[in-house]
Design a protein around this motif. Structure first.
Motif, short mmCIF file in Angstrom:
data_model
loop_
_atom_site.label_atom_id
_atom_site.label_comp_id
_atom_site.label_asym_id
_atom_site.label_seq_id
_atom_site.Cartn_x
_atom_site.Cartn_y
_atom_site.Cartn_z
N LEU A 1 40.48 145.67 -71.07
CA LEU A 1 39.66 145.89 -72.27
C LEU A 1 39.54 144.60 -73.08
O LEU A 1 38.49 144.32 -73.67
N LEU A 2 40.60 143.81 -73.07
CA LEU A 2 40.58 142.53 -73.79
C LEU A 2 39.58 141.57 -73.14
O LEU A 2 38.81 140.90 -73.82
N VAL A 3 39.57 141.54 -71.80
CA VAL A 3 38.60 140.70 -71.09
C VAL A 3 37.18 141.17 -71.46
O VAL A 3 36.31 140.35 -71.79
N GLY A 4 36.97 142.48 -71.44
CA GLY A 4 35.66 143.03 -71.80
C GLY A 4 35.26 142.65 -73.22
O GLY A 4 34.10 142.32 -73.49
N THR A 5 36.21 142.68 -74.12
CA THR A 5 35.94 142.32 -75.51
C THR A 5 35.51 140.86 -75.60
O THR A 5 34.53 140.52 -76.28
N ALA A 6 36.23 139.99 -74.89
CA ALA A 6 35.91 138.56 -74.91
C ALA A 6 34.52 138.29 -74.36
O ALA A 6 33.84 137.35 -74.77
N LEU A 7 34.07 139.12 -73.40
CA LEU A 7 32.79 138.89 -72.74
C LEU A 7 31.63 139.62 -73.44
O LEU A 7 30.51 139.62 -72.95
N GLY A 8 31.94 140.25 -74.55
CA GLY A 8 30.90 140.97 -75.29
C GLY A 8 30.38 142.18 -74.52
O GLY A 8 29.21 142.54 -74.61
N SER A 9 31.25 142.80 -73.75
CA SER A 9 30.84 143.94 -72.93
C SER A 9 30.92 145.25 -73.72
O SER A 9 31.42 145.28 -74.84
N GLY B 1 27.97 142.78 -70.63
CA GLY B 1 28.55 141.53 -71.12
C GLY B 1 28.11 140.37 -70.25
O GLY B 1 27.37 140.56 -69.27
N SER B 2 28.52 139.17 -70.61
CA SER B 2 28.12 138.01 -69.82
C SER B 2 29.11 136.87 -69.98
O SER B 2 29.87 136.82 -70.95
N LEU B 3 29.09 135.99 -69.01
CA LEU B 3 29.93 134.79 -69.02
C LEU B 3 29.08 133.66 -68.46
O LEU B 3 28.51 133.80 -67.37
N LYS B 4 28.98 132.56 -69.20
CA LYS B 4 28.14 131.43 -68.79
C LYS B 4 26.73 131.91 -68.45
O LYS B 4 26.16 131.49 -67.43
N ASN B 5 26.21 132.81 -69.26
CA ASN B 5 24.87 133.35 -69.07
C ASN B 5 24.67 134.16 -67.81
O ASN B 5 23.54 134.47 -67.44
N VAL B 6 25.74 134.51 -67.12
CA VAL B 6 25.64 135.39 -65.95
C VAL B 6 26.01 136.80 -66.41
O VAL B 6 27.08 137.01 -66.97
N MET C 1 42.28 143.63 -61.35
CA MET C 1 41.03 143.81 -62.07
C MET C 1 39.90 143.39 -61.13
O MET C 1 40.04 142.41 -60.43
N GLU C 2 38.83 144.18 -61.07
CA GLU C 2 37.67 143.73 -60.29
C GLU C 2 36.47 143.57 -61.20
O GLU C 2 36.07 144.51 -61.89
N LEU C 3 35.91 142.37 -61.19
CA LEU C 3 34.73 142.09 -62.00
C LEU C 3 33.55 141.91 -61.05
O LEU C 3 33.64 141.17 -60.06
N VAL C 4 32.45 142.58 -61.33
CA VAL C 4 31.24 142.48 -60.50
C VAL C 4 30.11 141.91 -61.35
O VAL C 4 29.89 142.37 -62.47
N THR C 5 29.42 140.91 -60.84
CA THR C 5 28.28 140.37 -61.58
C THR C 5 26.97 140.94 -61.04
O THR C 5 26.91 141.42 -59.90
N ALA D 1 33.30 131.26 -61.79
CA ALA D 1 34.66 131.65 -61.39
C ALA D 1 35.72 130.81 -62.14
O ALA D 1 36.75 131.33 -62.56
N ARG D 2 35.42 129.52 -62.31
CA ARG D 2 36.35 128.66 -63.06
C ARG D 2 36.52 129.12 -64.50
O ARG D 2 37.62 129.15 -65.04
N GLU D 3 35.39 129.46 -65.11
CA GLU D 3 35.45 129.88 -66.51
C GLU D 3 36.19 131.21 -66.65
O GLU D 3 36.93 131.41 -67.61
N LEU D 4 36.01 132.08 -65.66
CA LEU D 4 36.73 133.36 -65.69
C LEU D 4 38.24 133.11 -65.57
O LEU D 4 39.04 133.72 -66.26
N GLN D 5 38.60 132.20 -64.68
CA GLN D 5 40.02 131.87 -64.52
C GLN D 5 40.60 131.38 -65.85
O GLN D 5 41.68 131.81 -66.27
N LEU D 6 39.85 130.51 -66.51
CA LEU D 6 40.30 129.96 -67.79
C LEU D 6 40.45 131.07 -68.83
O LEU D 6 41.43 131.13 -69.57
N LEU D 7 39.47 131.98 -68.85
CA LEU D 7 39.53 133.09 -69.81
C LEU D 7 40.78 133.94 -69.57
O LEU D 7 41.50 134.28 -70.51
N LEU D 8 41.03 134.28 -68.30
CA LEU D 8 42.20 135.12 -67.99
C LEU D 8 43.48 134.45 -68.47
O LEU D 8 44.38 135.09 -69.01
N ARG D 9 43.54 133.13 -68.32
CA ARG D 9 44.72 132.39 -68.77
C ARG D 9 44.82 132.39 -70.29
O ARG D 9 45.89 132.58 -70.85
#
Ligand code: ADP
Ligand code: ZN
Ligand code: MG
Length: 472
Positions: free
Chosen positions: A62-70, A105-110, A143-147, A161-169
Motif C-alpha cells: 500500500l505504501l508503494v501504491g501511495t508513492a506512485l499515486g495509485s 498510478g505511474s512511475l517515470k511516466n509509465v 509483490m508483483e507490479l504490472v505496467t 526498473a531502476r527507479e522502482l528498485q530505488l523506490l523500494l529501498r
C-alpha cells in the motif's frame, strides 16, 4: 515502408523485507545459506494448517501504491493460482487476481496497471540428473507490479526498473537486489507496423538491468526479422541466455484459465478501508522523501548537475554526506560541495581508499563545508583545497589548520604581494608597457609570473588588483 514500433509491458516481482513470511511466522531471511531451515508446517503445506496474512507485507504494498499515486483498494482478497511444480508445496500459489491491493498510478511516466501481493516459490536447483529444492524462499512475501503496454524502447524499460528498485529501498519495502533474485523483471515485447498490437512474447530470467536492456533489444530485432521473412510470432515464454546474449524459447504461454483461479477460502477478506494504519492519511504521513522528489530538489533548488543529483539519490552514503555538508553552506557552496564529493571523494571511495565510516561522521561533513568556505573567501585556491582535502582524510584537524601547516594558504597581505609585483614588473618591462598600451592579455601574463614567483602562495585575485594599481 512503415517502421515497426516496439511495445513493451513489464511484470516485476520484488520480495518484501518483512521479518516473517507471507502467511506464517518463519523468518524472512534472504541471506540464510543453509537450505530448508526457515520452514514450518504452514509454508510446507501440511494438512490442517492455516495461513495468516502478514500485515506488514500488505502495508508495504500500500505504501508503494501511495508513492506512485495509485488507487488503493478499499476491499481486497487473495486467490489460489493452481499449478503443479515442486517449488510450490501446496500445489497452488496464494496470489491476488480480481482484487489487487493497488491499481493505477505511474512511475517515470509509465502507467501502472496493478500491484498485488503473493507468496514466493521455493528455489530449485537442477544439477546433473537430479534436482534440489530449498524451501526457505517458499512463502516469502512477493509483490508483483504490472505496467501497461506503454513502453517503446529498452532504455525506458530498464530505467523504470531502476527507479522502482530505488523506490523500494527508500520505502524500506525491499532490498530489490537483482543479482540475489530479490527483484525479477519479465518483459513482454511485441512489434507492429500498425496501431494494432502485435503478438507478445514474454522474456524471463532477467537478473540485471543490463540483461533487461539487452534482451529487449534482442527480442525487438528478432521479431522484426521474423516478420520480415514472412514468419508468424508465437505467443510464448522465452528465457535470456546471458552467455549467448540471446533469447530462447521455453514454453508456450499459459492463459489465466489454465490456473483455475478461485478465492482463497482459508483467508479472511480484507476491508482495507476499515483498517486505520492503511488509511490514505496514515500512509501519506509515513512516506519518506521519495527518490524523484530528492533528485528534483537537487537539480532545481540547488542547481546540481543531473549526474551528481542522481549519484546522491542512489548512493545513500554519499547523498547523506552531501546533505550534511550542505547544511553548513550557501547555494554557491552547495555546488562546490557537490563537485568535491562527486570527483575527489567518490573517486577515492570507488578506489577503496576511503571508508564509509569517514563519510558517516558528521564532523567530516562540517569540515568539508569549512574547506569550501575557505575557497569562497579566496583563502585557498582550488589546487590548495584539493591538497588540504587529501590531509583531511587522515586527520581530524580543521582545514584551515592543515592549510596553514602545509603552507597552502593564499597570501593576501600587501607587503608580501607588493614585493612580488615589483620583482615581476622589473623583470618584464616590455609586458608592462604592453599592458599600459591597452593589451589586456599582458596582465594575465604578469599575474601568472607573480603566482610562479610566490610559488602559488599568492591570492590571484588580490595579486591582480595589486598589478593594476601599480601599473596605472
Ligand atoms: P496475460 O494475460 O498474457 O498475462 P496481460 O494483459 O495480463 O497478459 O499483460 C501482461 C503484460 O504484458 C503487461 O505488462 C502488459 O503491459 C503486457 N502486454 C500486453 N499486451 C502486450 C503487447 N501486445 N505487447 C507488449 N506487451 C504487452
Ligand atoms: Zn513457515
Ligand atoms: Mg497477466
Amino acid at each position: 515502408m512503415n517502421e515497426y514500433r516496439p511495445t513493451i509491458g513489464l511484470e516485476i516481482h520484488a520480495e518484501l523485507a518483512t521479518d516473517t513470511k507471507m502467511f506464517c511466522s518463519c523468518r524472512n531471511d534472504a541471506d540464510e545459506k543453509r537450505p530448508n531451515v526457515n520452514i514450518c508446517p504452514v509454508c510446507m503445506a501440511h494438512p490442517g494448517t492455516l495461513p495468516v496474512i502478514n500485515r506488514s507485507a500488505v502495508h508495504k504494498v500500500l505504501l508503494v501504491g501511495t508513492a506512485l499515486g495509485s488507487r488503493l483498494a478499499t476491499y481486497s482478497e487473495f486467490d489460489r493460482k493452481n499449478y503443479f511444480y515442486p517449488d510450490i508445496p501446496k500445489g497452488y500459489q496464494i496470489s491476488q487476481y480480481a482484487y489487487p491491493l493497488v491499481k493505477g498510478g505511474s512511475l517515470k511516466n509509465v502507467e501502472i496497471t496493478r500491484i498485488h501481493l503473493e507468496e514466493d516459490t521455493a528455489r530449485s536447483q537442477h544439477q546433473g540428473g537430479s534436482s534440489l529444492v530449498d524451501y526457505n524462499r517458499a512463502g516469502l512475501p512477493l509483490m508483483e507490479l504490472v505496467t501497461e503496454p506503454v513502453i517503446h524502447d529498452a532504455e525506458t524499460a530498464s530505467s523504470f526498473a531502476r527507479e522502482l528498485q530505488l523506490l523500494l529501498r527508500y520505502l524500506g519495502a525491499g532490498d530489490a537486489n537483482m543479482e540475489k533474485g530479490e527483484m525479477r523483471v519479465e518483459a513482454n515485447i511485441s512489434v507492429s507496423k500498425t496501431s494494432v498490437f502485435g503478438t507478445k512474447v514474454e522474456v524471463k530470467n532477467l537478473n540485471s538491468f543490463r540483461a533487461v536492456e539487452r534482451a529487449i533489444a534482442y527480442e525487438i530485432d528478432r521479431q522484426i526479422k521474423a516478420l520480415e521473412s514472412g514468419e508468424r510470432i508465437l505467443q510464448e515464454t522465452r528465457g535470456w541466455d546471458e552467455g549467448r546474449q540471446a533469447t530462447f524459447s521455453q514454453r508456450k504461454k499459459e492463459s489465466s484459465e489454465d490456473y483455475r483461479y478461485f478465492p482463497e477460502p482459508d483467508l479472511p477478506k480484507l476491508s482495507i478501508s476499515e483498517i486505520k494504519e492503511f488509511s490514505n492519511e496514515a500512509l501519506q504521513k509515513s512516506l519518506p522523501v521519495l527518490p524523484w522528489e530528492r533528485r528534483n530538489n537537487y537539480i532545481y533548488k540547488l542547481g546540481l548537475k543531473e549526474d551528481d543529483a542522481d549519484m546522491f539519490v542512489r548512493e545513500v552514503v554519499l547523498g547523506g554526506f552531501f546533505d550534511k555538508a550542505c547544511a553548513h553552506t550557501d547555494l554557491e557552496g552547495a555546488r562546490l560541495v557537490a563537485n568535491y564529493i562527486s570527483s575527489d571523494i567518490a573517486g577515492k571511495r570507488d578506489a577503496g581508499d576511503l571508508q564509509d565510516t569517514w563519510l558517516m561522521d558528521d564532523a567530516n561533513a562540517k569540515r568539508l563545508a569549512s574547506l569550501i568556505s575557505l575557497i569562497q573567501k579566496g583563502v585557498l585556491s582550488s589546487r590548495g583545497a584539493k591538497d588540504t582535502l587529501i590531509h583531511m582524510f587522515n586527520c581530524i584537524e580543521e582545514p584551515e589548520e592543515i592549510a596553514n601547516k602545509q603552507g597552502l594558504i593564499q597570501k593576501s597581505d600587501e607587503g608580501f604581494l607588493k614585493q612580488v609585483v615589483i620583482k615581476v614588473m622589473s623583470a618584464n618591462p616590455s609586458v608592462v608597457a604592453d599592458y599600459k598600451a591597452g593589451k589586456e592579455a599582458a596582465l594575465q601574463f604578469l599575474v601568472g609570473q607573480g603566482m610562479k614567483e610566490s610559488r602559488g602562495a599568492a591570492n590571484p585575485t588580490v595579486l591582480r588588483d595589486q598589478f593594476k594599481r601599480s601599473i596605472l
